[in-house]
Design an enzyme around this catalytic site. Structure first.
Site, short mmCIF file in Angstrom:
data_model
loop_
_atom_site.label_atom_id
_atom_site.label_comp_id
_atom_site.label_asym_id
_atom_site.label_seq_id
_atom_site.Cartn_x
_atom_site.Cartn_y
_atom_site.Cartn_z
N LYS A 110 0.84 -1.21 0.00
CA LYS A 110 0.00 0.00 0.00
C LYS A 110 0.87 1.25 0.00
CE LYS A 110 -1.83 1.64 4.04
NZ LYS A 110 -1.51 3.06 4.18
N ASN A 111 1.90 1.25 0.87
CA ASN A 111 2.69 2.48 1.04
C ASN A 111 3.63 2.76 -0.12
OD1 ASN A 111 1.38 2.96 3.39
ND2 ASN A 111 3.01 2.21 4.73
N ARG B 122 0.72 14.59 13.20
CA ARG B 122 1.20 14.39 11.82
C ARG B 122 1.23 15.67 10.96
NH1 ARG B 122 -1.21 8.62 9.94
NH2 ARG B 122 0.69 8.51 8.72
N PRO B 123 2.08 16.64 11.32
CA PRO B 123 2.15 17.88 10.53
C PRO B 123 2.78 17.64 9.15
CG PRO B 123 3.86 17.85 12.21
CD PRO B 123 3.04 16.62 12.43
N VAL B 124 2.63 18.66 8.26
CA VAL B 124 3.23 18.57 6.92
C VAL B 124 4.13 19.78 6.65
CG1 VAL B 124 1.50 17.06 5.85
CG2 VAL B 124 1.12 19.53 5.87
N ASP B 125 4.63 20.40 7.72
CA ASP B 125 5.45 21.61 7.57
C ASP B 125 6.72 21.37 6.74
OD1 ASP B 125 6.02 19.99 9.91
OD2 ASP B 125 7.57 21.44 10.42
N ILE C 218 8.04 7.57 16.57
CA ILE C 218 7.59 8.29 15.37
C ILE C 218 6.29 9.06 15.63
CG2 ILE C 218 6.98 8.07 12.91
CD1 ILE C 218 9.81 7.13 13.36
N ARG D 57 -4.49 10.16 4.30
CA ARG D 57 -3.49 11.22 4.43
C ARG D 57 -2.53 11.29 3.25
NH1 ARG D 57 -2.13 13.73 8.78
NH2 ARG D 57 -0.02 13.66 7.95
N CYS E 109 -4.86 12.81 13.30
CA CYS E 109 -5.53 11.51 13.14
C CYS E 109 -5.28 10.72 14.40
CB CYS E 109 -5.04 10.79 11.89
SG CYS E 109 -3.45 10.07 12.05
N ARG F 279 -8.59 -0.74 4.91
CA ARG F 279 -7.80 0.32 4.26
C ARG F 279 -6.44 -0.22 3.83
NH1 ARG F 279 -6.14 4.38 7.96
NH2 ARG F 279 -4.74 4.69 6.22
N ASP G 42 4.97 0.86 11.86
CA ASP G 42 3.80 0.10 11.40
C ASP G 42 3.77 -1.35 11.89
OD1 ASP G 42 2.68 2.21 10.08
OD2 ASP G 42 3.34 1.62 8.08
C1 UD1 Z 1 5.01 7.32 8.67
C2 UD1 Z 1 6.18 6.37 8.85
C3 UD1 Z 1 6.04 5.30 7.79
C4 UD1 Z 1 4.66 4.66 7.92
C5 UD1 Z 1 3.54 5.68 7.87
C6 UD1 Z 1 2.17 5.10 8.16
C7 UD1 Z 1 8.50 6.77 9.49
C8 UD1 Z 1 9.67 7.68 9.37
N1 UD1 Z 1 7.41 7.11 8.77
O1 UD1 Z 1 5.10 7.89 7.37
O2 UD1 Z 1 7.05 4.34 7.95
O3 UD1 Z 1 4.46 3.71 6.92
O4 UD1 Z 1 3.79 6.67 8.83
O5 UD1 Z 1 2.05 4.67 9.47
O6 UD1 Z 1 8.53 5.79 10.19
N2 UD1 Z 1 6.77 15.18 10.49
C9 UD1 Z 1 6.81 16.52 10.75
N3 UD1 Z 1 6.61 17.38 9.70
C10 UD1 Z 1 6.38 16.95 8.42
C11 UD1 Z 1 6.34 15.58 8.17
C12 UD1 Z 1 6.54 14.70 9.23
O7 UD1 Z 1 7.03 16.94 11.86
O8 UD1 Z 1 6.20 17.79 7.53
C13 UD1 Z 1 6.98 14.21 11.58
C14 UD1 Z 1 5.73 13.36 11.86
O9 UD1 Z 1 4.85 13.97 12.75
C15 UD1 Z 1 6.36 12.11 12.43
C16 UD1 Z 1 7.69 11.99 11.67
O10 UD1 Z 1 7.96 13.29 11.18
O11 UD1 Z 1 6.63 12.27 13.80
C17 UD1 Z 1 7.65 11.01 10.51
O12 UD1 Z 1 6.53 11.34 9.69
P1 UD1 Z 1 6.38 10.85 8.20
O13 UD1 Z 1 7.45 9.87 7.88
O14 UD1 Z 1 6.22 12.01 7.30
O15 UD1 Z 1 4.99 10.15 8.25
P2 UD1 Z 1 4.40 9.29 7.11
O16 UD1 Z 1 4.87 9.70 5.78
O17 UD1 Z 1 2.94 9.23 7.40
#
Ligand code: UD1
Length: 421
Positions: A22-23, A121-124, A331, A92, A116, A401, A309
């Site tokens: 999926k990922n 889970r920010p996207v900054d 994480i 997401r 969630c 999902r 995961d």
């Molecule tokens: C994350 C997991 C991924 C998993 C997915 C679904 C890691 C590194 N990532 O990916 O393995 O398959 O969840 O469960 O293990 N963050 C920020 N700002 C940002 C983006 C991220 O602060 O713009 C932080 C997140 O809050 C988190 C960390 O960085 O604490 C990792 O996030 P990220 O890898 O982006 O999350 P996913 O891509 O959802």
């Protein structure tokens, strides 16, 4: 809403074919937005998140054709650049359309994903990276609006982006944006997950120039356009890991097929530590569970360390194994929701900040439990497989999902799982 009713106590025995990841499939489907030419994909799993993703791509104007696990996508008539909240909130990964839309069309409007169940889970980091590449980004009324209208030829500019934190989604979004940018982009402190390598390899097939995949420094030289390509999605590491834990917990014998064991090392290590025998072949892993199950210490971290995961599944294992142990989640700040449900089944778990201390009491009893997120649902299925009596798991739409035919695959191995509508 569907429920699963699981009668516990049956050891698993047999072979299981692991589906496409999926990922990896979600970002790769979204990568079709970067090209006017067809992107033909194989081994796409049949999951709710994939349906949501293709619904989003169709809404943007992508022509999507499906034949079982094969998809053909053509994005030569994209005219809508908005990813609405209704779709982003259910999946997401929708945020990943931001980079490709901006790089290809100079315009994108994507809903902020919001929080969630597993954390904020920010996207900054995604946004900062695109700004460094020259995009103008405004965040208003819950939407990210991005534009390159002020840039020469409306093209993003390649640059060096140091990501403060290792982010899988951030690395994917910026890598896709950089593929069509002017000049070279260097992503530093990039994520090294196999799914990122898979996305990068698909982009290379499409004509992108990318170097350093699998390292923390990815170099992308922008190209003018991409070409038609075909690509097979990699196997699902988390699905494979879930079946390996099931074999260990039930004292069964399960052969996971269609995988690459080299990408499973941290999980293999833990399965061995809990006392199971692991035979590694070129494209498969055989796990033979031991009646004496030992608990294991887990610390989640970016790849190649232990995946977040798989944390919930190992918590289910620890609560029925021998001895006390610690599971530390680094994480996501709120990824222990399954603990409360496991406790309802008789587990002994004490949570202190981001560490769960498990005390294996050797058995669980079936009851009614609620799935709270995707991997939490998997941990409840695993717990139910070894619990005494029947467990009813509600809200299994979370499971749908991300796991393809999970109950059919478990039943083929000897489990007793019924889906009730
Ligand atoms: C994350 C997991 C991924 C998993 C997915 C679904 C890691 C590194 N990532 O990916 O393995 O398959 O969840 O469960 O293990 N963050 C920020 N700002 C940002 C983006 C991220 O602060 O713009 C932080 C997140 O809050 C988190 C960390 O960085 O604490 C990792 O996030 P990220 O890898 O982006 O999350 P996913 O891509 O959802």
């Amino acid at each position: 809403m569907d429920k699963l009713v699981i009668d516990g106590g049956y050891p698993l025995d047999g072979e299981v074919s692991i589906s496409g990841a999926k990922n990896a499939a979600l970002p790769i489907l979204i990568a079709s937005l970067l090209s006017d030419q067809a992107l033909n994909l194989q081994n796409v799993p049949n999951l709710q998140d994939i349906k949501t993703c293709t619904k989003l791509l169709s809404a943007l104007g992508v022509n999507v054709n499906r034949d079982q696990s094969s998809y053909s996508l053509k994005a030569n008539h994209v005219s809508n650049f908005d990813a609405p909240y209704e779709l982003v909130k259910t999946m997401r990964a929708s945020i990943l359309v931001l980079g490709p839309l901006l790089a290809k069309h100079g315009e994108a409007k994507v809903s902020l994903p919001g929080g969630c169940a597993i954390g904020s889970r920010p996207v900054d980091i995604h946004i900062k990276g695109l700004e460094l590449m020259g995009a103008k980004i405004i965040i208003d009324k819950g939407y990210i609006s991005a534009s390159t209208a002020h840039l020469p030829n409306r093209k993003l500019k390649g640059c060096r982006v140091f990501m403060d934190q290792v982010t899988v989604g951030g690395t994917e979004n910026l890598m896709m944006a950089a593929v069509l940018a002017e000049g070279t982009t260097i992503l530093e402190n990039a994520a090294k997950e196999p799914e990122i390598i898979d996305l990068g390899n698909c982009l290379i097939r499409m004509g992108a120039i990318i170097d350093g995949l699998g390292s923390d420094k990815i170099k992308i030289k922008g190209v003018l356009s991409l070409k038609e390509a075909s690509y097979k999605i990699m196997f699902d590491r988390i699905e494979a890991g879930t079946f390996m834990v099931a074999a260990a917990m039930t004292g069964g014998k399960v052969l996971c097929n269609n995988i690459n064991p080299k990408q499973m090392e941290s999980v293999i290590q833990k399965i061995k530590e809990c006392g199971s025998k692991v035979d590694i072949h070129e494209n498969s892993i055989l796990v033979c569970g031991n009646k004496k199950l030992e608990s294991v210490k887990i610390i989640t971290a970016p790849y190649p360390a232990f995946p977040t995961d798989m944390q919930a599944q190992f918590m289910a294992l620890n609560v029925v194994a021998k001895g006390a142990n610690e599971i530390t989640e680094t994480i996501f700040e709120n990824r222990f929701m399954h603990a409360q449900e496991l406790i309802r089944m008789g587990a002994v778990i004490d949570i202190k900040h981001n560490t769960a201390i498990t005390k294996g009491n050797g058995y669980l009893t079936g009851t009614n439990v609620m799935a709270t997120d995707l991997r939490a649902s998997a941990s409840l299925v695993l717990a139910a497989l070894v619990a005494k009596g029947k467990t009813t798991i509600e809200r299994i739409y979370h499971l749908d999902r991300g796991y393809e035919k999970l109950e059919d695959k478990f039943n083929a191995l000897g489990a007793n799982i019924k889906r009730i509508n």
